[in-house]
Design a protein around this motif. Structure first.
Motif, PDB file in Angstrom:
ATOM      1  N   GLY A   6       0.827  -1.208   0.000  1.00  0.00           N
ATOM      2  CA  GLY A   6       0.000   0.000   0.000  1.00  0.00           C
ATOM      3  C   GLY A   6       0.862   1.259   0.000  1.00  0.00           C
ATOM      4  N   VAL A   7       0.338   2.334  -0.594  1.00  0.00           N
ATOM      5  CA  VAL A   7       1.081   3.587  -0.642  1.00  0.00           C
ATOM      6  C   VAL A   7       1.028   4.277   0.720  1.00  0.00           C
ATOM      7  N   VAL A   8       2.195   4.638   1.253  1.00  0.00           N
ATOM      8  CA  VAL A   8       2.279   5.323   2.539  1.00  0.00           C
ATOM      9  C   VAL A   8       2.141   6.824   2.290  1.00  0.00           C
ATOM     10  N   THR A   9       1.182   7.465   2.935  1.00  0.00           N
ATOM     11  CA  THR A   9       0.981   8.902   2.697  1.00  0.00           C
ATOM     12  C   THR A   9       1.148   9.731   3.972  1.00  0.00           C
ATOM     13  N   ASP A  10       1.374   9.061   5.112  1.00  0.00           N
ATOM     14  CA  ASP A  10       1.414   9.813   6.377  1.00  0.00           C
ATOM     15  C   ASP A  10       2.830  10.104   6.852  1.00  0.00           C
ATOM     16  N   GLY A  11       3.824   9.944   5.948  1.00  0.00           N
ATOM     17  CA  GLY A  11       5.193  10.260   6.333  1.00  0.00           C
ATOM     18  C   GLY A  11       5.922   9.123   7.021  1.00  0.00           C
ATOM     19  N   ALA A  12       5.256   7.966   7.164  1.00  0.00           N
ATOM     20  CA  ALA A  12       5.919   6.820   7.795  1.00  0.00           C
ATOM     21  C   ALA A  12       6.920   6.191   6.819  1.00  0.00           C
ATOM     22  N   SER A  13       7.756   5.311   7.357  1.00  0.00           N
ATOM     23  CA  SER A  13       8.786   4.667   6.539  1.00  0.00           C
ATOM     24  C   SER A  13       8.232   3.487   5.775  1.00  0.00           C
ATOM     25  N   GLY A  14       8.833   3.218   4.647  1.00  0.00           N
ATOM     26  CA  GLY A  14       8.483   2.048   3.851  1.00  0.00           C
ATOM     27  C   GLY A  14       9.501   1.895   2.741  1.00  0.00           C
ATOM     28  N   GLU A  15       9.177   1.054   1.771  1.00  0.00           N
ATOM     29  CA  GLU A  15      10.120   0.853   0.663  1.00  0.00           C
ATOM     30  C   GLU A  15       9.948   1.953  -0.389  1.00  0.00           C
ATOM     31  N   VAL A  16      11.064   2.435  -0.894  1.00  0.00           N
ATOM     32  CA  VAL A  16      11.048   3.450  -1.955  1.00  0.00           C
ATOM     33  C   VAL A  16      10.812   2.735  -3.286  1.00  0.00           C
ATOM     34  N   VAL A  17       9.759   3.124  -4.008  1.00  0.00           N
ATOM     35  CA  VAL A  17       9.518   2.568  -5.342  1.00  0.00           C
ATOM     36  C   VAL A  17       9.468   3.722  -6.336  1.00  0.00           C
ATOM     37  N   VAL A  18       9.846   3.438  -7.577  1.00  0.00           N
ATOM     38  CA  VAL A  18      10.002   4.515  -8.542  1.00  0.00           C
ATOM     39  C   VAL A  18       9.627   4.032  -9.940  1.00  0.00           C
ATOM     40  N   ARG A  19       9.097   4.969 -10.745  1.00  0.00           N
ATOM     41  CA  ARG A  19       8.673   4.623 -12.109  1.00  0.00           C
ATOM     42  C   ARG A  19       8.975   5.790 -13.040  1.00  0.00           C
TER      43      ARG A  19
ATOM     44  N   VAL B  97      12.985  -6.780 -13.085  1.00  0.00           N
ATOM     45  CA  VAL B  97      12.316  -6.822 -11.781  1.00  0.00           C
ATOM     46  C   VAL B  97      11.269  -5.712 -11.661  1.00  0.00           C
ATOM     47  N   LEU B  98      10.937  -5.053 -12.773  1.00  0.00           N
ATOM     48  CA  LEU B  98       9.833  -4.094 -12.730  1.00  0.00           C
ATOM     49  C   LEU B  98       8.546  -4.875 -12.461  1.00  0.00           C
ATOM     50  N   ASP B  99       7.634  -4.278 -11.673  1.00  0.00           N
ATOM     51  CA  ASP B  99       6.382  -4.997 -11.448  1.00  0.00           C
ATOM     52  C   ASP B  99       5.437  -4.758 -12.634  1.00  0.00           C
ATOM     53  N   ALA B 100       4.235  -5.337 -12.561  1.00  0.00           N
ATOM     54  CA  ALA B 100       3.318  -5.307 -13.702  1.00  0.00           C
ATOM     55  C   ALA B 100       2.981  -3.883 -14.134  1.00  0.00           C
ATOM     56  N   ASP B 101       3.026  -2.932 -13.176  1.00  0.00           N
ATOM     57  CA  ASP B 101       2.698  -1.548 -13.507  1.00  0.00           C
ATOM     58  C   ASP B 101       3.928  -0.701 -13.813  1.00  0.00           C
TER      59      ASP B 101
END
Lengths: 496, 101
Positions: free
Chosen positions: A341-354, A367-371
């Motif tokens: 899920g996309v983190v929107t509250d400033g908490a930590s998570g994995e950095v993903v990029v497109r 290793v790009l995902d389907a999107d």
């Protein structure tokens, strides 16, 4: 849209400007183009499917990069720090390959069917001989341009594939064509097998900035060359900057021509950057964050961001000196939680990029995902201003009693202690907690510093769960050749 | 003409060549008031840029339409102006990003 187009544009812009070398006797853009095309034609004759480079940095790096592009062959720079056995394995992975090798390295590659060695000086002599350059045939943007071995900090090498469209999109999207003044010069000291060693060449050619190639980094040579060549721009990895600052402090040299120093390729200790800002007040600092698989930079903290952070009264803004800035406007960047899920509250998570520049691809698989998102395996968070804080590798997070602890946060606090030179926090297997926090520390030689003092230092600034259970005093910490802390090596040593 | 990022086009009225940075599909890109063709297409000559389409292109500048459907980079400059259908493309502002490598 291939890499030859970038050089073609530079030649149309101002063919006589010096592209590589000294102002007095460097190689012009027109000559770079002519020699690169001749080199390309020679390489195309080899019948090899790939070209490897095994050498220190010199003008051969840009010549070969554009020569391979002209020939439609991918360039695979190899690390001269590999053992002979590793080099043989790397060549085998690339076969059929022509290995362009510098004089000091040619003997390290054994020729056999599929692996041909071509001395760099022989290729250079062929390229620079008088004569016309063959015509350029525009290539397919989807061809592989560069193959870079990446083992991260874990081990088995994989060859990341950067296609012409990835690199060209990165350059066109982030660099303004011919924006550099005729007096600008960049000192390239990052090895050619590091992604920034490649993108430095491309960015500089496209912006019209003269390339000064440092064969191999040493802080003394870096400072001496920067002063002699009136270098205005440079990029360094964190370990390099610390050593450069030592030399500047020791010699009193302040590099008045230097305007712009970017750093990246690993976590920069805050005290180092504060020291740099104090020592070089005339220099604009840029922190760049990116990965091999993302065609270099994806987020950048610019000179004004640095100044704003230093001068601000707002604690949130001050913290931004430890951030990697904001994502490039040409791409999308999100923080995702463990469930995706996309983190929107400033908490930590994995950095993903497109985005167009994102490869996320190895020779064996993508290793790009389907999107189309690339999961960096870096852990980070975005502050309310959109500044990205990278906290380390997802795999490096210490899970203590079910609580996630970030090594970077604890390291930052340790590095603020005046007696600490380097610190690496790792999770060591623990029967009670699952993992416990331990730290390897290099202390300043002239200081008395006890484990208890350091533990108390962390306790009062963070909280008890984050206090290292044990402090290991070290002479040095293990780093990869490009300045990345080898955390896995430490974990296995401390777990013994 | 069917376009995608990376497509390279040339003008039939001047020396201009562009590469598509953003834009996919059948987009009527013009230069000098006449449709552009693939860079490797057989030479055609549509004369000189039409009045109102003769402002010229600048090397290394990016041009875009008002809706953001198309963005092209000029890789060879010329005397014609770029357009999408009837509308002229505008020069995109220079990037403000600091050099990072």
């Amino acid at each position: 849209m291939d890499l030859t187009m970038l050089l073609e544009m530079a030649v149309s812009g101002e063919p006589g400007r010096v592209a590589v070398g000294s102002l007095a006797d460097g190689t012009s853009y027109a000559e770079l183009d002519r020699v690169a095309r001749r080199i390309g034609a020679r390489l195309a004759e080899t019948g090899s499917e790939r070209v490897a480079l095994l050498d220190l940095n010199s003008e051969v790096t840009p010549l070969l990069l554009f020569g391979c592009a002209a020939a439609g062959l991918p360039l695979a720079p190899m690390s001269f720090r590999l053992t002979d056995e590793q080099l043989a394995a790397a060549a085998e992975r690339l076969a059929p390959v022509t290995v362009v090798a510098g004089a000091d390295f040619a003997h390290r590659i054994a020729e056999h069917p599929g692996v041909t060695v071509l001395p760099a000086d022989e290729l250079l002599a062929h390229g620079t001989a008088p004569g016309a350059a063959p015509d350029l045939v525009p290539g397919d943007p989807d061809r592989a341009a560069v193959l870079l071995a990446t083992s991260g900090t874990t081990g088995t090498p994989k060859d990341a594939v950067l296609r012409h469209r990835h690199l060209a999109s990165y350059i066109i999207g982030s660099v303004e064509f011919w924006a550099a003044g005729a007096d600008e010069a960049i000192l390239v000291s990052v090895p050619n097998y590091h992604v920034a060693g490649i993108t430095s060449v491309l960015s500089s050619v496209y912006s019209g900035r003269r390339l000064v190639m440092l064969p191999q980094f040493s802080a003394e040579a870096w400072v001496e060359t920067a002063a002699r060549e009136q270098v205005t721009h440079a990029m360094v990895v964190p370990t390099m900057l610390g050593r450069v600052l030592d030399v500047l402090e020791g010699t009193g040299e302040r590099l008045p021509a230097l305007r712009h120093l970017s750093y990246g390729g690993g976590r920069m200790p805050l005290p180092t950057i504060e020291r740099a800002l104090g020592l070089l007040p005339h220099v604009g600092f840029v922190n760049a964050y990116g990965l091999t698989e993302t065609s270099s930079t994806i987020a950048v903290l610019g000179p004004q961001d640095h100044r704003d952070a230093v001068l601000s009264d707002d604690p949130e803004a001050r913290l931004r000196l430890g951030s990697v800035g904001r994502p490039l406007p040409t791409l999308e960047l999100e923080i995702r939680d463990a469930d995706g899920g996309v983190v929107t509250d400033g908490a930590s998570g994995e950095v993903v990029v497109r985005g167009e520049q994102i490869s996320g691809e190895y020779r064996t698989h993508s290793v790009l995902d389907a999107d189309g998102w690339y999961h960096t395996r870096d852990r980070g968070r975005l502050d309310p201003g959109g500044f990205l804080f990278v906290e380390g590798r997802v795999d490096d997070v210490i899970v203590r009693g079910g609580e996630n602890l970030s090594p970077g946060e604890i390291e930052d606090v340790l590095l603020e202690h005046p007696g600490v030179v380097e610190a690496a926090v790792v999770g060591v297997p623990d029967t009670e907690w699952g993992e416990r926090v331990e730290v390897a520390v290099v202390r300043r030689p002239d200081t008395e510093l006890s484990s208890e003092e350091l533990q108390e230092w962390v306790r009062v600034r963070l909280r008890s769960a984050k206090v290292p259970a044990r402090v290991h005093w070290r002479e040095a910490l293990p780093y990869s050749e490009t300045g990345k802390l080898l955390r896995r090596v430490l974990v296995s040593e401390l777990s013994q | 003409m069917q376009l995608k990022p990376g497509s390279r086009l040339r003008s039939t009225t001047c020396d201009t060549q562009v590469v598509v940075v953003r834009g996919t599909g059948d987009l009527p890109v013009t230069c000098g008031g006449a449709p552009m063709v693939a860079a490797d297409a057989a030479p055609t000559d549509a004369g000189t840029p039409a009045a109102g389409h003769d402002g010229g292109t600048l090397l290394g500048k990016r041009y875009e339409d008002a809706d953001g459907a198309l963005e092209v980079l000029v890789v060879k400059p010329g005397a014609g102006s770029l357009g999408l259908g009837e509308a002229l493309l505008a020069v995109k502002a220079a990037k403000q990003l600091p050099a990072s490598d």
